[in-house]
Structure formats: C-alpha cells, structure tokens
Design a protein around this motif. Sequence first.
Motif, short mmCIF file in Angstrom:
data_model
loop_
_atom_site.label_atom_id
_atom_site.label_comp_id
_atom_site.label_asym_id
_atom_site.label_seq_id
_atom_site.Cartn_x
_atom_site.Cartn_y
_atom_site.Cartn_z
N SER A 75 0.83 -1.21 0.00
CA SER A 75 0.00 0.00 0.00
C SER A 75 0.86 1.25 0.00
CB SER A 75 -0.90 0.00 1.24
OG SER A 75 -1.53 1.24 1.39
N ALA A 76 0.32 2.33 -0.52
CA ALA A 76 1.07 3.60 -0.58
C ALA A 76 0.61 4.59 0.47
CB ALA A 76 0.90 4.23 -1.97
N THR A 77 -0.19 4.16 1.45
CA THR A 77 -0.67 5.12 2.45
C THR A 77 0.44 5.56 3.40
OG1 THR A 77 -1.48 3.22 3.72
CG2 THR A 77 -3.08 4.45 2.42
N ASN A 78 1.53 4.79 3.48
CA ASN A 78 2.73 5.30 4.16
C ASN A 78 3.94 4.62 3.54
OD1 ASN A 78 3.72 2.93 5.82
ND2 ASN A 78 1.64 3.12 6.66
N THR A 79 5.11 5.16 3.80
CA THR A 79 6.32 4.69 3.13
C THR A 79 7.15 3.72 3.97
OG1 THR A 79 7.56 6.60 3.97
CG2 THR A 79 6.50 6.84 1.83
N LYS A 80 6.68 3.39 5.18
CA LYS A 80 7.51 2.63 6.12
C LYS A 80 7.85 1.23 5.61
CE LYS A 80 6.03 5.07 10.28
NZ LYS A 80 5.32 4.97 11.57
N LYS A 81 6.91 0.55 4.94
CA LYS A 81 7.15 -0.82 4.53
C LYS A 81 7.50 -0.95 3.05
CE LYS A 81 4.15 -2.79 8.11
NZ LYS A 81 2.97 -3.65 8.39
N GLY A 84 11.47 -0.87 -1.71
CA GLY A 84 11.95 -0.37 -2.99
C GLY A 84 11.96 1.14 -3.02
N PHE A 85 10.90 1.74 -2.49
CA PHE A 85 10.79 3.20 -2.45
C PHE A 85 11.89 3.80 -1.57
CE2 PHE A 85 9.15 7.16 -0.65
CZ PHE A 85 8.64 7.81 -1.77
N LYS A 86 12.09 3.20 -0.40
CA LYS A 86 13.11 3.72 0.52
C LYS A 86 14.52 3.58 -0.07
CE LYS A 86 11.60 1.36 4.14
NZ LYS A 86 11.47 0.88 5.54
N ARG A 87 14.76 2.46 -0.77
CA ARG A 87 16.07 2.27 -1.39
C ARG A 87 16.30 3.30 -2.50
NH1 ARG A 87 15.20 -2.33 -3.02
NH2 ARG A 87 15.25 -2.13 -5.29
N MET A 88 15.25 3.60 -3.26
CA MET A 88 15.35 4.60 -4.33
C MET A 88 15.67 5.98 -3.77
SD MET A 88 12.36 5.82 -6.96
CE MET A 88 11.39 6.52 -5.61
N VAL A 89 14.98 6.38 -2.72
CA VAL A 89 15.21 7.69 -2.10
C VAL A 89 16.63 7.76 -1.54
CG1 VAL A 89 14.54 9.23 -0.22
CG2 VAL A 89 12.78 8.09 -1.60
N VAL A 113 1.48 14.21 3.37
CA VAL A 113 2.66 14.59 4.13
C VAL A 113 3.89 13.82 3.66
CG1 VAL A 113 3.71 14.59 6.43
CG2 VAL A 113 1.32 15.24 6.15
N ASP A 114 3.74 12.49 3.49
CA ASP A 114 4.85 11.67 3.00
C ASP A 114 5.33 12.15 1.64
OD1 ASP A 114 5.10 10.05 5.17
OD2 ASP A 114 4.09 8.30 4.31
N SER A 115 4.36 12.41 0.76
CA SER A 115 4.69 12.80 -0.60
C SER A 115 5.47 14.11 -0.63
CB SER A 115 3.40 12.94 -1.41
OG SER A 115 3.69 13.26 -2.74
N LEU A 116 4.96 15.13 0.03
CA LEU A 116 5.61 16.44 0.00
C LEU A 116 6.94 16.43 0.74
CD1 LEU A 116 2.55 18.82 0.56
CD2 LEU A 116 3.76 18.32 -1.57
N THR A 117 7.00 15.74 1.87
CA THR A 117 8.24 15.66 2.63
C THR A 117 9.35 15.03 1.80
OG1 THR A 117 7.03 15.48 4.71
CG2 THR A 117 9.32 14.77 4.72
N ILE A 149 -2.22 19.37 -4.44
CA ILE A 149 -3.62 19.11 -4.79
C ILE A 149 -3.81 17.63 -5.17
CG2 ILE A 149 -5.45 19.60 -6.46
CD1 ILE A 149 -4.25 22.47 -6.64
N MET A 150 -2.92 17.13 -6.02
CA MET A 150 -3.06 15.76 -6.50
C MET A 150 -2.82 14.75 -5.36
SD MET A 150 -4.07 16.36 -9.45
CE MET A 150 -4.28 14.64 -9.88
N SER A 151 -1.86 15.04 -4.47
CA SER A 151 -1.59 14.14 -3.35
C SER A 151 -2.78 14.09 -2.41
CB SER A 151 -0.34 14.59 -2.58
OG SER A 151 0.81 14.45 -3.36
N SER A 152 -3.41 15.25 -2.19
CA SER A 152 -4.59 15.31 -1.32
C SER A 152 -5.73 14.49 -1.90
CB SER A 152 -5.03 16.75 -1.12
OG SER A 152 -4.02 17.50 -0.47
N LEU A 153 -5.89 14.58 -3.23
CA LEU A 153 -6.93 13.80 -3.89
C LEU A 153 -6.63 12.30 -3.77
CD1 LEU A 153 -7.50 15.92 -7.13
CD2 LEU A 153 -9.06 15.69 -5.18
#
Length: 465
Positions: A75-81, A84-89, A113-117, A149-153
């Motif tokens: 799921s993309a509701t948070n980045t903790k798990k 792949g995403f964490k390794r990319m960042v 918040v995750d997206s903008l941060t 706007i798009m992240s909020s949606l």
Amino acid sequence: MAQRKVTAIPATINKFTATPVNSRKKRRVAGYARVSTDHEDQVTSYAAQVDYYTNYIKGREDWEFAGIYTDEGISATNTKKRDGFKRMVADALAGKIDLIITKSVSRFARNTVDSLTTIRKLKEHNVECYFEKENIWTFDSKGELLLTIMSSLAQEESRSISENVTWGHRKRFADGKVSFAYSRVLGLEKGPDGNIVVNQEQAKIVKLIFRRFLEGMTPHSIAVELTEMGIKSPGGKDKWNGATVRRMLSNEKYKGDALLQKEFTVDYLQKKAKKNEGEVPQYYVEGNHEAIIPKEQWEAAQLELERRDSYMQELGLTFYGYGSEVNPFSCRVVCGKCGAVCGKKSWKSRGVEFWQCNNRSKNHGVKGCASENLPHENLLKGFITAWNQIVAKREQYLPKWEKNKKDGNPLERLRAEQMIGLTLQPPLTKMLPELGQMVLERVIVQGKEIMVIRFLDGTEIKVRI
C-alpha cells in the motif's frame, strides 16, 4: 548625463541541478513502479510499468538509465514498509539519481505529508521527480502546488477505499463469515472447500498444551518442554515462548468458536491495529468449525488462567512459578504472619535448605517480618503428611468431590475428577513433584514445624511436623 543602459546577463547555471545550462551531461534517470495487491490483474499492471519505464528511459539519448525501483503488493498510504521506495530515495540522496519518473502521484504516495516531505528532501539534493499522468515536474514553479492538490486527492481516494474495505469486513463479520491468518493458529487450516479443518498432527500439540496446563505447568515451562521436543512454534520457529502458549490457551477457535474483530485499524494512513476494547462491535460465532479442545476443558483452562492471575495479584507477583523445572512449591509457600511469598534459600556451608519470608530482611533500616524459617525437609514432610491424610479419609471427601462434579463450574469439576482419581493411588513414601504441581494451591507457614496445606479442590489440612 550619460544615457543608462541595462544589459541582461543570462543564467549559466541551473538553479536546481547546479549544472551548466547548456551542459550536455546525461541525466541519471530511475523509474518507480508499484502495485498495492498481488491480484493477477495488478501483477500484469506491475510488469507493464516496469517494462514501459525501462524502455522509455533507455530510449532517450540525453538520459542514462539508473534502474527501476519497485514495490509489489504494498500500500502507498505510508512509506515505512516500501523497501523499494526507501532504497530509491536513499540512492537519490546519495547522488546516484538525478530524475525519478513514475506513473502518477498515487503510485508515489497516497499520503500528502509523506509525498511532500520526500519530494522536498529530494529537491534539496537536486533530484527532480516527474509524474507522467499529471504532467508534473517538481522543479517547475507550479509543481508543488499541483502536487499538493493531487496528493490530497490521492489520499482522499485512499481513505474512501479504506472505509469501503472496512465496511466489507464488518459486513462479513456481522454475517458470521470467519476468516483469519491460518499460519498463526496451530492445528487449524483451510480445507479444499474453503472451510476450516483440523490438522490432526498439529492438533496433538494443542491438546498437549491444554493438558499440561491443567496439570499445573506454567506457559513458560510448557514452552520449554515443546522446544526441547523439537516442535516448531505456530510461527515456524524452533524456540517457543510463554506468551505464545498463553495466547493459544485463550484462543476460542480451539473449541470450535470464533470471536470476530478482535482488533481494528485506527488510522488508515499508518494502518496501526489496536485491540478492540469496545470501540467497535464484535461478533461471536459458536460452533463454526470442528473443535480440537472440548468446550468443558477449554472453559476450565480459562478459569485456571483467571485463578492464577488473581493469585498473582493477591500476592503481588509478576509470574506464577519460577524456572522451567517441575517445582510445586515455587511461589506457593506463603508467610502466615505477613502474607508475603517465601523464597527458597540455602546455607551451602551447612548443607541446609529452607524457606524464608521475602519480607524477612531489613528494608531501609526497618526491621522485616519476624516469622520463622521453614526447613525444606519439613515442607516436604508436611505435604506428604497432608496428602496421605486425604488418601486415608478418601471416603469422607468423596461426597464433596461428587457434588463438585455435578454442580461445580468446569474447573471445579476437573479438580474433583483429578482428586477422585489420584486418591486411588497408595499413600506417598516420598515427594512426587508432578503430583504437588497438579493439586497444591499454597502452603501457609505458621512456624518451622507448623503449616497449613491448601489444595486446589479447596481442602485445607493443618500439619505439625
């Protein structure tokens, strides 16, 4: 006065990338692909994303392929798990990536918040992100506004999906449809028709646990025994722990029932589960599947758990019994003067073992309990004497046990049956730890030669050695 003249000096350095404006250095570009479930159609989407961005990036002469980072079934509701995403960042912050391309804002993160941060952090390190569907470049002056706007949606869409899924789960619960993680429940598995069936080999272990517990063993000592037997835990581990055994003893699924919605998700973004303590409805399904443990035995185990908890609370204990060996007196010898538990001590130089009130020693200069020590040998003699009196007067106790068998609760009935059977044996000539563990409630020390032996069926016998 000379005429003023203003000459524009064009920027030669890109303010975001710190590279020359006309630089032909290739940008290191990475793609990010994610699907939130393992369903077949989503797996196809996942493979298509990976293939598309690999070819897309390699097809540009001004770009250098920096890899594809992926998360599947996450799921993309948070980045903790999202590994792949964490390794990319992490690679981007380490200077290995200049541009990240992904399908849409929702693929990147559904949490505003995750997206903008994350994007602001990448931007500080001169790493740009491009969201193809929304055509957003984060280095663009309007990028962050559009992204917000798009992240909020996307986050609102995620909230709506979460509520729909939760409603579906609760509707199934209300209809009595049972589902659970079979891998976490030893002895039960999903049958070919989708119904719950008993795994007969694993059921033997479950039955052993309940039997040992009602014979007086602690969850910790049962866990040690199972580990020594080489039996795998429900999680597939070689070593058992007492907490696992305790949870199994209180699991209603072993008597064929199911309590639904034991936990619920508090926050759809963090997906944190909380024990349901009345915040949301629960549903209890009786007779849902074949039982491993008879209802009477299961109920007796619950009453015994409650009894031990009450005993520990009464005496201020944090555990019931000490160590893994069979020791019927551990935490069950009580000072008759102050009510504290007595501990076993020894004078090695004299070869003497005795039981002493835990309040005996001085505490901050204040004199402790003045009770006498009880020699260990006298304790053994006291138990043997008390038990043999019951065996000798068995006929006098039988009416009480028979009445408890008929009118008592499941635990009282079990204790009565145990006493009826055990007292058929000859009198003791020496201490049998397993017997003491099964029948002893406590020993109340009234002196070095006087004690009251209280048995779990409620019988009390005062003994003088």
